[in-house]
Design an enzyme around this catalytic site. Sequence first.
Site, short mmCIF file in Angstrom:
data_model
loop_
_atom_site.label_atom_id
_atom_site.label_comp_id
_atom_site.label_asym_id
_atom_site.label_seq_id
_atom_site.Cartn_x
_atom_site.Cartn_y
_atom_site.Cartn_z
N SER A 1 48.88 70.71 44.95
CA SER A 1 47.57 71.34 44.83
C SER A 1 47.13 71.46 45.96
CB SER A 1 46.96 70.37 43.79
OG SER A 1 45.61 70.62 43.69
N TYR B 1 43.32 62.49 42.50
CA TYR B 1 44.28 63.50 42.40
C TYR B 1 44.72 64.03 43.46
CZ TYR B 1 46.43 67.82 40.59
OH TYR B 1 47.34 68.94 40.45
#
Length: 250
Positions: free
Chosen positions: A145, A158
Site C-alpha cells: 500500500s 495497517y
Amino acid sequence: MGSADLAGRVALVTGATSGIGAATAELLAERGAHVLVAGRDAARGETVVSRIRERGGTADFVAAELADAGSARRLAQKATELGGGRVDILVNNAGIFPFGPTAQTSPADVDAVYDVNVKVPFHLVARLAPAMAERGSGAIVNVSSMVAEFAVEGMALYGSSKAALNLLTRAWAAEFGPYGVRVNAVEPGPTRTGGTAGMGEELDALAARAPAGRPAEAREIAEAIAYLAGDAASFVQGAVLPVDGGRTAV
C-alpha cells in the site's frame, strides 16, 4: 482472451473473490495462466471462476480462511495439488485494513492485521518459493500500500504491516532471486472496490492529493501485478512499484 504469455503456468491469488484480487485473477487467466482463486466466500469465488471460464480461461476456487501459519500451509498444499504439483506465480493480495486511533486499537486487531498481512504471506512464501527455486523459475507479487511510504493519521497499524511486507519483498528477492524466482510488490493508492465502498468521500479525498486526482479501478492495479508476474518484467527483482496515481512522487 488476450495474449497467452502466461500459458502453462499456475497462479495462486489470495483474496481473489473480490476487488483487486478478482481483477488480478481474471487478468492472469486472460493471459493464459491456470488461476487458483483463493478466498473465504465460496459463492463469490465460484462467481469469479465462472467469469474466467466463460471467457475461455482456466480457474478453480480454493477455500481459504487465511489467519495463521496452519491455514497458509494448508492453502499452499491444496494449491499445489490443484496445480498439478506446482505453483508458478503467487500473488499475496489478501489483507485486512482496520483504521483508527492507536489508543483505540484492540490487541486482537493488532494480532489480526499482522497475522493476515505479514505472517500469512511469510508462510506462503516459505512453503511455495523453495519449489519454485528448485524448478529455476517463479514469480511472487506482494500487494502492499502507498501508506507504507508515508504517514497517514489512523493508519499506523495497517501502514506498518505493509512496510514490513515491503522489506520482506526485498529480502525474498535477495534470497530466492539467484534461483530464478522474482519477488516484487505493488503499492496501490486508493482503489474503488467492495472493501473500500464504505469509505465514501474519504476515499475521494485521499485520492485527490495525488496528481491523478481520482481513485484507481481494480483493473488498473491488476495490470501492474500482471506485469510483475509476467516475462515482460524478467529483469525486475525486489522492486516496490507505486501504483498510486503519483501520490508518493509528490
